[in-house]
Design a protein around this motif. Structure first.
Motif, short mmCIF file in Angstrom:
data_model
loop_
_atom_site.label_atom_id
_atom_site.label_comp_id
_atom_site.label_asym_id
_atom_site.label_seq_id
_atom_site.Cartn_x
_atom_site.Cartn_y
_atom_site.Cartn_z
N ALA A 1 0.82 -1.22 0.00
CA ALA A 1 0.00 0.00 0.00
C ALA A 1 0.85 1.26 0.00
CB ALA A 1 -0.94 0.00 1.21
N HIS A 2 2.16 1.11 0.17
CA HIS A 2 3.03 2.29 0.25
C HIS A 2 4.26 2.09 -0.64
CE1 HIS A 2 0.62 3.57 3.69
NE2 HIS A 2 0.77 2.34 4.18
N ARG A 3 4.64 3.15 -1.32
CA ARG A 3 5.88 3.16 -2.10
C ARG A 3 6.79 4.26 -1.52
NH1 ARG A 3 5.72 4.78 -7.56
NH2 ARG A 3 7.55 3.51 -8.03
N PRO A 4 8.12 4.09 -1.67
CA PRO A 4 8.81 2.92 -2.24
C PRO A 4 8.81 1.75 -1.26
CG PRO A 4 10.40 4.49 -1.41
CD PRO A 4 9.05 5.15 -1.25
N LEU A 5 8.98 0.55 -1.81
CA LEU A 5 9.01 -0.63 -0.97
C LEU A 5 10.33 -0.67 -0.21
CD1 LEU A 5 7.63 -3.32 -3.46
CD2 LEU A 5 6.39 -2.17 -1.62
N PRO A 6 10.30 -1.18 1.01
CA PRO A 6 11.55 -1.36 1.75
C PRO A 6 12.34 -2.54 1.19
CG PRO A 6 9.72 -2.27 2.99
CD PRO A 6 9.11 -1.60 1.79
N ALA A 7 13.58 -2.68 1.59
CA ALA A 7 14.36 -3.85 1.22
C ALA A 7 13.72 -5.09 1.83
CB ALA A 7 15.80 -3.70 1.71
N LEU A 8 13.51 -6.11 1.00
CA LEU A 8 12.75 -7.27 1.45
C LEU A 8 13.47 -8.56 1.04
CD1 LEU A 8 9.31 -5.94 0.24
CD2 LEU A 8 9.92 -6.33 2.64
N PRO A 9 13.33 -9.61 1.82
CA PRO A 9 13.92 -10.90 1.44
C PRO A 9 13.22 -11.48 0.21
CG PRO A 9 12.60 -11.14 3.43
CD PRO A 9 12.68 -9.67 3.16
N ALA A 10 13.96 -12.27 -0.57
CA ALA A 10 13.44 -12.78 -1.84
C ALA A 10 12.19 -13.62 -1.67
CB ALA A 10 14.53 -13.59 -2.55
N ASP A 11 12.09 -14.38 -0.58
CA ASP A 11 10.96 -15.29 -0.46
C ASP A 11 9.63 -14.57 -0.21
OD1 ASP A 11 11.53 -14.46 2.09
OD2 ASP A 11 11.72 -16.46 2.96
N LEU A 12 9.67 -13.26 0.02
CA LEU A 12 8.42 -12.50 0.17
C LEU A 12 7.88 -11.96 -1.17
CD1 LEU A 12 8.92 -10.40 3.43
CD2 LEU A 12 7.58 -12.49 3.12
#
Length: 498
Positions: free
Chosen positions: A14-25
Protein backbone atom coordinates in the motif's frame (compact mmCIF):
# COMPACT_ATOMS: atom_id res chain seq x y z
CA UNK A 1 -10.09 -16.28 4.58
CA UNK A 2 -6.83 -14.49 3.84
CA UNK A 3 -3.69 -15.64 5.65
CA UNK A 4 -1.84 -13.39 8.06
CA UNK A 5 1.08 -13.31 5.62
CA UNK A 6 -1.16 -12.08 2.79
CA UNK A 7 -2.74 -9.42 5.01
CA UNK A 8 0.71 -8.15 5.95
CA UNK A 9 1.72 -8.14 2.28
CA UNK A 10 -1.30 -5.95 1.47
CA UNK A 11 -0.17 -3.45 4.07
CA UNK A 12 3.35 -3.36 2.63
CA UNK A 13 2.29 -2.85 -1.04
CA UNK A 14 0.00 0.00 0.00
CA UNK A 15 3.03 2.29 0.25
CA UNK A 16 5.88 3.16 -2.10
CA UNK A 17 8.81 2.92 -2.24
CA UNK A 18 9.01 -0.63 -0.97
CA UNK A 19 11.55 -1.36 1.75
CA UNK A 20 14.36 -3.85 1.22
CA UNK A 21 12.75 -7.27 1.45
CA UNK A 22 13.92 -10.90 1.44
CA UNK A 23 13.44 -12.78 -1.84
CA UNK A 24 10.96 -15.29 -0.46
CA UNK A 25 8.42 -12.50 0.17
CA UNK A 26 8.28 -11.39 -3.47
CA UNK A 27 5.62 -13.94 -4.58
CA UNK A 28 3.08 -12.95 -1.92
CA UNK A 29 3.84 -9.24 -2.47
CA UNK A 30 3.21 -9.72 -6.20
CA UNK A 31 -0.08 -11.45 -5.46
CA UNK A 32 -1.20 -8.68 -3.11
CA UNK A 33 -0.19 -5.89 -5.50
CA UNK A 34 -1.92 -7.58 -8.44
CA UNK A 35 -5.19 -8.33 -6.65
CA UNK A 36 -5.27 -4.85 -5.11
CA UNK A 37 -4.60 -3.20 -8.47
CA UNK A 38 -1.25 -1.50 -7.74
CA UNK A 39 0.58 -1.25 -11.09
CA UNK A 40 3.43 0.97 -9.84
CA UNK A 41 4.30 -1.47 -7.09
CA UNK A 42 4.23 -4.30 -9.61
CA UNK A 43 6.77 -2.45 -11.76
CA UNK A 44 9.05 -2.12 -8.74
CA UNK A 45 8.71 -5.81 -7.91
CA UNK A 46 9.36 -7.01 -11.47
CA UNK A 47 12.39 -4.75 -11.84
CA UNK A 48 13.98 -6.41 -8.82
CA UNK A 49 12.48 -9.89 -9.33
CA UNK A 50 14.91 -12.31 -7.68
CA UNK A 51 13.86 -15.51 -9.50
CA UNK A 52 14.35 -16.69 -13.12
CA UNK A 53 10.61 -17.38 -13.64
CA UNK A 54 7.51 -15.23 -13.05
CA UNK A 55 4.30 -17.23 -13.60
CA UNK A 56 1.07 -15.24 -13.31
CA UNK A 57 -1.25 -18.12 -12.49
CA UNK A 58 1.05 -19.68 -9.92
CA UNK A 59 1.54 -16.34 -8.21
CA UNK A 60 -1.99 -14.98 -8.28
CA UNK A 61 -3.75 -18.29 -7.78
CA UNK A 62 -7.12 -19.43 -9.02
CA UNK A 63 -8.55 -18.21 -12.33
CA UNK A 64 -11.56 -16.87 -10.40
CA UNK A 65 -9.30 -14.39 -8.63
CA UNK A 66 -7.83 -13.26 -11.93
CA UNK A 67 -11.26 -13.03 -13.54
CA UNK A 68 -12.85 -10.97 -10.78
CA UNK A 69 -10.11 -8.36 -10.39
CA UNK A 70 -9.26 -5.53 -12.78
CA UNK A 71 -5.93 -6.50 -14.26
CA UNK A 72 -5.37 -4.50 -17.47
CA UNK A 73 -3.15 -1.84 -15.90
CA UNK A 74 -1.39 -4.47 -13.81
CA UNK A 75 -0.56 -6.67 -16.80
CA UNK A 76 0.64 -3.63 -18.72
CA UNK A 77 2.80 -2.61 -15.76
CA UNK A 78 4.53 -6.00 -15.72
CA UNK A 79 5.20 -5.84 -19.48
CA UNK A 80 6.52 -2.27 -19.26
CA UNK A 81 8.81 -3.20 -16.38
CA UNK A 82 10.35 -6.03 -18.39
CA UNK A 83 10.78 -3.77 -21.45
CA UNK A 84 12.42 -1.03 -19.38
CA UNK A 85 14.84 -3.47 -17.80
CA UNK A 86 15.80 -5.03 -21.14
CA UNK A 87 16.43 -1.59 -22.62
CA UNK A 88 18.62 -0.77 -19.64
CA UNK A 89 20.59 -3.99 -20.13
CA UNK A 90 21.13 -3.13 -23.81
CA UNK A 91 22.33 0.39 -23.03
CA UNK A 92 24.61 -0.66 -20.18
CA UNK A 93 25.97 -4.08 -21.22
CA UNK A 94 28.92 -3.90 -18.88
CA UNK A 95 26.98 -3.22 -15.73
CA UNK A 96 26.22 -5.80 -13.05
CA UNK A 97 22.92 -7.33 -14.19
CA UNK A 98 22.56 -9.79 -11.32
CA UNK A 99 19.67 -7.83 -9.86
CA UNK A 100 17.49 -8.64 -12.87
CA UNK A 101 17.33 -12.42 -12.95
CA UNK A 102 14.05 -12.84 -14.81
CA UNK A 103 14.38 -15.13 -17.83
CA UNK A 104 10.82 -16.48 -18.29
CA UNK A 105 7.60 -14.47 -17.99
CA UNK A 106 4.65 -16.89 -18.12
CA UNK A 107 1.36 -15.15 -18.90
CA UNK A 108 -0.53 -18.22 -20.10
CA UNK A 109 -3.99 -18.91 -18.78
CA UNK A 110 -5.02 -15.32 -18.13
CA UNK A 111 -8.82 -15.26 -18.49
CA UNK A 112 -10.35 -13.32 -21.34
CA UNK A 113 -11.94 -10.09 -20.10
CA UNK A 114 -14.97 -10.85 -22.28
CA UNK A 115 -15.81 -13.82 -20.03
CA UNK A 116 -15.07 -12.11 -16.72
CA UNK A 117 -16.84 -9.68 -14.46
CA UNK A 118 -14.09 -7.12 -13.92
CA UNK A 119 -14.75 -4.05 -16.09
CA UNK A 120 -11.04 -3.23 -16.42
CA UNK A 121 -9.85 -6.68 -17.39
CA UNK A 122 -7.54 -7.34 -20.32
CA UNK A 123 -8.76 -9.44 -23.22
CA UNK A 124 -6.52 -12.07 -24.79
CA UNK A 125 -6.54 -9.97 -27.98
CA UNK A 126 -5.38 -6.84 -26.11
CA UNK A 127 -2.74 -8.82 -24.27
CA UNK A 128 -1.46 -10.19 -27.58
CA UNK A 129 -1.18 -6.69 -29.03
CA UNK A 130 0.57 -5.35 -25.92
CA UNK A 131 3.14 -8.16 -25.96
CA UNK A 132 3.70 -7.86 -29.71
CA UNK A 133 4.31 -4.12 -29.45
CA UNK A 134 6.73 -4.70 -26.57
CA UNK A 135 8.72 -7.27 -28.60
CA UNK A 136 8.91 -4.95 -31.60
CA UNK A 137 9.97 -2.00 -29.41
CA UNK A 138 12.78 -3.90 -27.71
CA UNK A 139 14.03 -5.33 -31.02
CA UNK A 140 14.01 -1.87 -32.58
CA UNK A 141 15.93 -0.47 -29.61
CA UNK A 142 18.45 -3.29 -29.92
CA UNK A 143 19.07 -2.54 -33.60
CA UNK A 144 19.44 1.21 -32.93
CA UNK A 145 21.89 0.56 -30.10
CA UNK A 146 23.92 -1.80 -32.28
CA UNK A 147 24.10 0.80 -35.07
CA UNK A 148 25.28 3.45 -32.64
CA UNK A 149 27.88 1.08 -31.23
CA UNK A 150 29.08 0.14 -34.69
CA UNK A 151 29.65 3.81 -35.61
CA UNK A 152 31.55 4.46 -32.38
CA UNK A 153 33.91 1.56 -32.96
CA UNK A 154 34.82 2.10 -36.61
CA UNK A 155 38.52 1.63 -37.29
CA UNK A 156 40.62 3.58 -39.73
CA UNK A 157 39.78 1.15 -42.50
CA UNK A 158 36.08 1.69 -41.89
CA UNK A 159 35.56 -1.77 -40.48
CA UNK A 160 34.30 -2.41 -36.98
CA UNK A 161 37.32 -3.23 -34.86
CA UNK A 162 35.91 -3.37 -31.37
CA UNK A 163 34.67 -6.66 -30.09
CA UNK A 164 30.92 -6.96 -30.12
CA UNK A 165 29.40 -6.14 -26.76
CA UNK A 166 27.89 -9.16 -25.01
CA UNK A 167 24.15 -9.35 -25.52
CA UNK A 168 21.84 -9.74 -22.51
CA UNK A 169 20.20 -13.17 -22.27
CA UNK A 170 16.74 -11.62 -22.64
CA UNK A 171 13.34 -12.91 -21.55
CA UNK A 172 11.05 -15.58 -23.03
CA UNK A 173 7.36 -14.64 -22.73
CA UNK A 174 5.00 -17.61 -22.71
CA UNK A 175 1.50 -16.50 -23.68
CA UNK A 176 -1.77 -17.47 -25.35
CA UNK A 177 -2.15 -15.41 -28.55
CA UNK A 178 -5.33 -14.25 -30.30
CA UNK A 179 -5.01 -12.48 -33.64
CA UNK A 180 -7.38 -11.10 -36.26
CA UNK A 181 -7.05 -8.83 -39.27
CA UNK A 182 -6.54 -5.75 -37.11
CA UNK A 183 -3.63 -7.15 -35.12
CA UNK A 184 -2.08 -9.38 -37.79
CA UNK A 185 0.69 -6.95 -38.83
CA UNK A 186 2.07 -6.21 -35.38
CA UNK A 187 2.03 -9.88 -34.32
CA UNK A 188 3.74 -10.94 -37.56
CA UNK A 189 6.47 -8.36 -36.99
CA UNK A 190 6.90 -9.42 -33.36
CA UNK A 191 7.24 -13.09 -34.24
CA UNK A 192 9.59 -12.54 -37.17
CA UNK A 193 11.82 -9.72 -35.96
CA UNK A 194 11.74 -10.60 -32.29
CA UNK A 195 12.52 -14.31 -32.58
CA UNK A 196 16.21 -13.66 -31.91
CA UNK A 197 15.72 -10.48 -29.91
CA UNK A 198 15.85 -9.82 -26.17
CA UNK A 199 12.07 -10.30 -25.74
CA UNK A 200 10.79 -13.50 -27.40
CA UNK A 201 7.19 -14.69 -27.72
CA UNK A 202 6.54 -18.37 -27.00
CA UNK A 203 2.96 -19.23 -27.92
CA UNK A 204 1.09 -21.94 -26.01
CA UNK A 205 -2.39 -21.52 -27.55
CA UNK A 206 -2.85 -19.81 -30.92
CA UNK A 207 -6.23 -18.46 -32.04
CA UNK A 208 -6.80 -16.71 -35.36
CA UNK A 209 -10.08 -15.31 -36.66
CA UNK A 210 -11.04 -13.81 -40.01
CA UNK A 211 -7.62 -14.24 -41.61
CA UNK A 212 -6.67 -15.61 -45.02
CA UNK A 213 -5.07 -19.03 -45.29
CA UNK A 214 -1.77 -17.47 -46.36
CA UNK A 215 -1.81 -15.08 -43.40
CA UNK A 216 -2.42 -17.94 -40.98
CA UNK A 217 0.42 -19.94 -42.53
CA UNK A 218 2.79 -16.98 -42.16
CA UNK A 219 2.06 -16.77 -38.44
CA UNK A 220 2.18 -20.53 -37.86
CA UNK A 221 5.58 -20.74 -39.52
CA UNK A 222 6.85 -17.99 -37.21
CA UNK A 223 5.83 -19.72 -33.96
CA UNK A 224 8.27 -21.64 -31.80
CA UNK A 225 7.20 -25.24 -32.58
CA UNK A 226 8.09 -26.63 -29.15
CA UNK A 227 5.47 -24.72 -27.17
CA UNK A 228 2.18 -24.87 -29.10
CA UNK A 229 -0.49 -27.15 -27.62
CA UNK A 230 -3.64 -25.71 -29.27
CA UNK A 231 -4.51 -24.10 -32.61
CA UNK A 232 -7.95 -22.49 -32.91
CA UNK A 233 -8.97 -21.37 -36.41
CA UNK A 234 -12.67 -20.61 -35.98
CA UNK A 235 -14.54 -18.10 -38.17
CA UNK A 236 -11.99 -18.12 -41.00
CA UNK A 237 -14.24 -19.34 -43.83
CA UNK A 238 -11.46 -21.63 -45.06
CA UNK A 239 -13.36 -24.48 -46.64
CA UNK A 240 -11.60 -27.73 -47.54
CA UNK A 241 -9.29 -25.84 -49.90
CA UNK A 242 -8.07 -23.44 -47.23
CA UNK A 243 -7.66 -26.22 -44.67
CA UNK A 244 -5.55 -28.19 -47.15
CA UNK A 245 -3.20 -25.19 -47.31
CA UNK A 246 -2.93 -24.73 -43.54
CA UNK A 247 -2.99 -28.18 -41.97
CA UNK A 248 0.37 -29.40 -43.39
CA UNK A 249 2.06 -26.64 -41.38
CA UNK A 250 0.66 -28.02 -38.12
CA UNK A 251 2.83 -31.14 -38.25
CA UNK A 252 5.79 -29.02 -37.06
CA UNK A 253 4.16 -28.76 -33.61
CA UNK A 254 5.00 -32.01 -31.78
CA UNK A 255 2.93 -31.10 -28.68
CA UNK A 256 -0.24 -30.03 -30.55
CA UNK A 257 -3.09 -31.68 -28.67
CA UNK A 258 -6.08 -29.51 -29.56
CA UNK A 259 -7.34 -28.35 -32.97
CA UNK A 260 -10.48 -26.24 -33.34
CA UNK A 261 -11.88 -25.76 -36.84
CA UNK A 262 -15.48 -24.74 -36.18
CA UNK A 263 -17.22 -22.44 -38.66
CA UNK A 264 -14.69 -23.28 -41.37
CA UNK A 265 -17.31 -23.40 -44.14
CA UNK A 266 -16.91 -27.13 -44.80
CA UNK A 267 -19.94 -28.72 -46.48
CA UNK A 268 -19.65 -32.24 -47.90
CA UNK A 269 -23.31 -33.27 -47.73
CA UNK A 270 -23.43 -33.63 -51.51
CA UNK A 271 -20.40 -35.65 -52.61
CA UNK A 272 -18.38 -34.50 -55.59
CA UNK A 273 -15.01 -35.66 -56.92
CA UNK A 274 -13.48 -32.47 -55.51
CA UNK A 275 -15.00 -32.96 -52.05
CA UNK A 276 -13.84 -36.59 -51.97
CA UNK A 277 -10.28 -35.46 -52.68
CA UNK A 278 -10.59 -32.72 -50.04
CA UNK A 279 -11.81 -35.20 -47.41
CA UNK A 280 -8.94 -37.61 -48.12
CA UNK A 281 -6.52 -34.72 -47.87
CA UNK A 282 -8.05 -33.54 -44.58
CA UNK A 283 -7.94 -37.05 -43.11
CA UNK A 284 -4.31 -37.54 -44.12
CA UNK A 285 -3.26 -34.22 -42.63
CA UNK A 286 -5.06 -34.93 -39.34
CA UNK A 287 -3.25 -38.25 -39.29
CA UNK A 288 0.07 -36.37 -39.29
CA UNK A 289 -0.68 -34.96 -35.82
CA UNK A 290 0.36 -37.76 -33.44
CA UNK A 291 -0.42 -35.87 -30.21
CA UNK A 292 -3.92 -34.71 -31.25
CA UNK A 293 -6.52 -35.47 -28.58
CA UNK A 294 -9.16 -32.74 -29.08
CA UNK A 295 -10.91 -31.93 -32.35
CA UNK A 296 -13.70 -29.42 -32.94
CA UNK A 297 -15.42 -29.51 -36.34
CA UNK A 298 -18.53 -27.62 -35.21
CA UNK A 299 -20.93 -26.34 -37.92
CA UNK A 300 -19.19 -28.35 -40.65
CA UNK A 301 -21.74 -30.27 -42.74
CA UNK A 302 -20.24 -33.74 -42.57
CA UNK A 303 -23.23 -36.01 -43.35
CA UNK A 304 -21.97 -39.58 -43.82
CA UNK A 305 -18.28 -38.63 -43.90
CA UNK A 306 -17.14 -38.87 -40.27
CA UNK A 307 -15.43 -42.23 -40.79
CA UNK A 308 -13.44 -40.91 -43.75
CA UNK A 309 -12.34 -37.78 -41.86
CA UNK A 310 -11.18 -39.54 -38.68
CA UNK A 311 -9.82 -42.74 -40.25
CA UNK A 312 -6.12 -41.79 -40.23
CA UNK A 313 -5.84 -40.53 -36.65
CA UNK A 314 -3.00 -42.26 -34.82
CA UNK A 315 -4.49 -42.12 -31.32
CA UNK A 316 -8.02 -41.94 -29.88
CA UNK A 317 -9.57 -38.54 -29.36
CA UNK A 318 -10.55 -37.53 -25.83
CA UNK A 319 -12.62 -34.49 -26.82
CA UNK A 320 -14.81 -34.35 -29.93
CA UNK A 321 -17.12 -31.45 -30.73
CA UNK A 322 -19.50 -32.00 -33.64
CA UNK A 323 -22.23 -29.45 -32.94
CA UNK A 324 -24.54 -28.70 -35.88
CA UNK A 325 -22.64 -31.07 -38.21
CA UNK A 326 -25.67 -32.67 -39.92
CA UNK A 327 -24.58 -36.13 -38.84
CA UNK A 328 -26.36 -39.27 -40.03
CA UNK A 329 -27.02 -42.51 -38.10
CA UNK A 330 -24.04 -44.06 -39.90
CA UNK A 331 -21.75 -41.38 -38.47
CA UNK A 332 -22.79 -42.12 -34.89
CA UNK A 333 -22.62 -45.86 -35.55
CA UNK A 334 -19.03 -45.48 -36.75
CA UNK A 335 -18.13 -43.40 -33.73
CA UNK A 336 -19.60 -45.91 -31.26
CA UNK A 337 -17.58 -48.74 -32.89
CA UNK A 338 -14.34 -46.75 -33.19
CA UNK A 339 -11.40 -46.67 -30.77
CA UNK A 340 -12.37 -43.08 -29.93
CA UNK A 341 -15.57 -43.99 -28.04
CA UNK A 342 -14.09 -45.56 -24.88
CA UNK A 343 -11.56 -42.69 -24.63
CA UNK A 344 -13.95 -39.76 -25.00
CA UNK A 345 -14.12 -37.40 -22.04
CA UNK A 346 -15.93 -34.56 -23.80
CA UNK A 347 -18.64 -34.93 -26.44
CA UNK A 348 -20.73 -32.18 -28.04
CA UNK A 349 -23.50 -33.28 -30.40
CA UNK A 350 -25.65 -30.16 -30.09
CA UNK A 351 -27.89 -29.15 -32.96
CA UNK A 352 -28.86 -32.65 -34.13
CA UNK A 353 -32.38 -34.05 -34.29
CA UNK A 354 -32.51 -36.85 -31.73
CA UNK A 355 -36.29 -37.10 -31.92
CA UNK A 356 -36.13 -39.65 -34.74
CA UNK A 357 -33.53 -41.95 -36.33
CA UNK A 358 -30.50 -40.60 -34.44
CA UNK A 359 -31.81 -41.44 -30.98
CA UNK A 360 -30.86 -45.13 -30.88
CA UNK A 361 -27.38 -44.53 -32.39
CA UNK A 362 -26.86 -41.85 -29.72
CA UNK A 363 -27.89 -44.28 -26.97
CA UNK A 364 -25.45 -46.89 -28.26
CA UNK A 365 -22.67 -44.29 -28.46
CA UNK A 366 -23.28 -43.21 -24.87
CA UNK A 367 -23.07 -46.86 -23.81
CA UNK A 368 -19.58 -47.04 -25.29
CA UNK A 369 -18.44 -43.76 -23.74
CA UNK A 370 -20.07 -44.27 -20.33
CA UNK A 371 -16.86 -45.24 -18.50
CA UNK A 372 -14.90 -42.16 -19.62
CA UNK A 373 -17.40 -39.38 -20.38
CA UNK A 374 -17.10 -36.23 -18.25
CA UNK A 375 -18.85 -33.59 -20.38
CA UNK A 376 -21.93 -34.13 -22.58
CA UNK A 377 -23.64 -31.32 -24.48
CA UNK A 378 -26.94 -31.99 -26.27
CA UNK A 379 -28.19 -28.43 -26.77
CA UNK A 380 -31.07 -27.81 -29.20
CA UNK A 381 -31.52 -31.45 -30.14
CA UNK A 382 -35.36 -31.50 -30.46
CA UNK A 383 -35.63 -33.88 -27.53
CA UNK A 384 -38.94 -34.23 -25.71
CA UNK A 385 -39.76 -36.15 -22.53
CA UNK A 386 -40.00 -39.53 -24.28
CA UNK A 387 -36.55 -39.14 -25.86
CA UNK A 388 -34.92 -38.19 -22.58
CA UNK A 389 -36.65 -41.10 -20.90
CA UNK A 390 -35.12 -43.46 -23.48
CA UNK A 391 -31.63 -42.07 -22.80
CA UNK A 392 -31.88 -41.86 -19.02
CA UNK A 393 -30.79 -45.43 -18.16
CA UNK A 394 -27.66 -44.94 -20.27
CA UNK A 395 -26.98 -41.49 -18.81
CA UNK A 396 -27.12 -42.98 -15.34
CA UNK A 397 -24.31 -45.35 -16.32
CA UNK A 398 -22.04 -42.39 -17.16
CA UNK A 399 -20.56 -42.64 -13.68
CA UNK A 400 -17.91 -39.94 -14.14
CA UNK A 401 -20.15 -37.31 -15.75
CA UNK A 402 -19.50 -33.75 -14.51
CA UNK A 403 -21.51 -31.64 -16.98
CA UNK A 404 -24.79 -32.24 -18.80
CA UNK A 405 -26.13 -29.65 -21.24
CA UNK A 406 -29.75 -29.93 -22.35
CA UNK A 407 -30.57 -26.30 -23.08
CA UNK A 408 -33.03 -25.67 -25.92
CA UNK A 409 -34.88 -29.00 -25.78
CA UNK A 410 -38.65 -29.44 -25.29
CA UNK A 411 -38.68 -30.97 -21.82
CA UNK A 412 -41.38 -30.62 -19.17
CA UNK A 413 -40.92 -29.74 -15.52
CA UNK A 414 -41.92 -33.30 -14.59
CA UNK A 415 -39.25 -34.78 -16.86
CA UNK A 416 -36.61 -32.44 -15.46
CA UNK A 417 -37.53 -33.35 -11.88
CA UNK A 418 -37.28 -37.03 -12.76
CA UNK A 419 -33.90 -36.44 -14.37
CA UNK A 420 -32.67 -34.60 -11.29
CA UNK A 421 -33.73 -37.34 -8.90
CA UNK A 422 -32.29 -40.15 -11.00
CA UNK A 423 -28.92 -38.49 -11.62
CA UNK A 424 -28.24 -37.54 -8.00
CA UNK A 425 -26.42 -40.86 -7.80
CA UNK A 426 -23.73 -39.57 -10.20
CA UNK A 427 -21.07 -38.52 -7.68
CA UNK A 428 -19.03 -36.24 -9.97
CA UNK A 429 -21.94 -34.36 -11.56
CA UNK A 430 -21.47 -30.65 -10.86
CA UNK A 431 -23.48 -28.70 -13.45
CA UNK A 432 -26.68 -29.32 -15.40
CA UNK A 433 -27.92 -26.67 -17.85
CA UNK A 434 -31.59 -27.41 -18.45
CA UNK A 435 -34.07 -25.84 -20.89
CA UNK A 436 -37.00 -23.61 -20.05
CA UNK A 437 -39.69 -26.21 -19.28
CA UNK A 438 -42.27 -26.48 -22.05
CA UNK A 439 -45.10 -26.05 -19.55
CA UNK A 440 -43.74 -22.58 -18.73
CA UNK A 441 -44.49 -21.18 -22.19
CA UNK A 442 -47.76 -19.48 -23.06
CA UNK A 443 -50.15 -19.87 -24.68
CA UNK A 444 -48.74 -23.16 -26.06
CA UNK A 445 -45.37 -24.87 -25.73
CA UNK A 446 -43.18 -25.50 -28.77
CA UNK A 447 -43.89 -28.74 -30.59
CA UNK A 448 -41.60 -31.73 -30.16
CA UNK A 449 -40.36 -31.45 -33.73
CA UNK A 450 -40.07 -27.68 -33.88
CA UNK A 451 -37.14 -25.36 -33.29
CA UNK A 452 -39.16 -22.27 -32.45
CA UNK A 453 -38.63 -20.96 -28.93
CA UNK A 454 -40.12 -17.54 -29.53
CA UNK A 455 -43.33 -18.19 -27.60
CA UNK A 456 -43.72 -15.82 -24.65
CA UNK A 457 -42.54 -17.19 -21.34
CA UNK A 458 -44.82 -17.25 -18.31
CA UNK A 459 -42.55 -15.73 -15.68
CA UNK A 460 -44.57 -17.02 -12.74
CA UNK A 461 -44.58 -20.58 -14.05
CA UNK A 462 -40.85 -20.46 -14.72
CA UNK A 463 -40.14 -19.10 -11.25
CA UNK A 464 -42.29 -21.84 -9.72
CA UNK A 465 -40.59 -24.58 -11.74
CA UNK A 466 -37.14 -23.23 -10.88
CA UNK A 467 -38.05 -23.04 -7.20
CA UNK A 468 -39.30 -26.62 -7.27
CA UNK A 469 -36.07 -27.85 -8.85
CA UNK A 470 -34.03 -25.85 -6.33
CA UNK A 471 -36.05 -27.33 -3.48
CA UNK A 472 -35.46 -30.88 -4.68
CA UNK A 473 -31.78 -30.14 -5.03
CA UNK A 474 -31.56 -28.63 -1.53
CA UNK A 475 -33.40 -31.59 0.02
CA UNK A 476 -30.99 -33.99 -1.68
CA UNK A 477 -28.03 -32.58 0.22
CA UNK A 478 -26.02 -32.18 -3.01
CA UNK A 479 -24.65 -28.72 -2.26
CA UNK A 480 -21.91 -29.34 -4.85
CA UNK A 481 -24.40 -29.65 -7.73
CA UNK A 482 -25.79 -26.69 -9.73
CA UNK A 483 -28.89 -26.79 -11.93
CA UNK A 484 -29.53 -23.70 -14.06
CA UNK A 485 -31.45 -22.65 -17.16
CA UNK A 486 -28.85 -19.97 -17.91
CA UNK A 487 -26.46 -21.38 -20.55
CA UNK A 488 -23.96 -18.53 -20.16
CA UNK A 489 -21.42 -17.42 -17.60
CA UNK A 490 -20.38 -20.81 -16.27
CA UNK A 491 -17.19 -21.18 -18.26
CA UNK A 492 -17.03 -24.16 -20.59
CA UNK A 493 -15.06 -27.11 -19.28
CA UNK A 494 -11.84 -26.83 -21.22
CA UNK A 495 -10.16 -29.99 -22.48
CA UNK A 496 -6.97 -29.15 -20.62
CA UNK A 497 -8.86 -28.95 -17.33
CA UNK A 498 -10.54 -32.34 -17.72
Amino acid sequence: MDSLLFLCARRIVAHRPLPALPADLYPVLFQAAFLDGRPLVLRDLVTAWPFPVLNFQRLVGRRELLRDHPCKLCVQAVILAVVAQLRRDLEEPGRDSRRFRLRVLDMTGLPDAASGRAPDGMSVWSGTVALAKACVEVSKHQREFQRRGSKRHKGRSGAATAAAAPQPPGVDVHADLFVNGTSYGILRDALQTGAAGPLRLKCREFQAEELSASGIVTLLESLDPSCVRRVDLRFNNLGLTGLSVILPHLSRFPELRSLKLQYSNVDVRRPTPESAIGIRCLAGQLGMLPSLRELNLGSSRLSGNLRQILCDLQAPLESLELAFCSLLPADLAFLSQSFHAPALKRLDLSGHDFSQSLLEPLRLLLEETSASLLHLDLMECRMADSHLDALLPTLRRCSRLRFLGLYGNSLSTAALKDLLQKTLELPDLRLVVYPFPVDCYKPEPPSESGWNYEEPMDGERLAAASAEISRLLANSGRTDLVWTYNPYGHGAMDYFSL
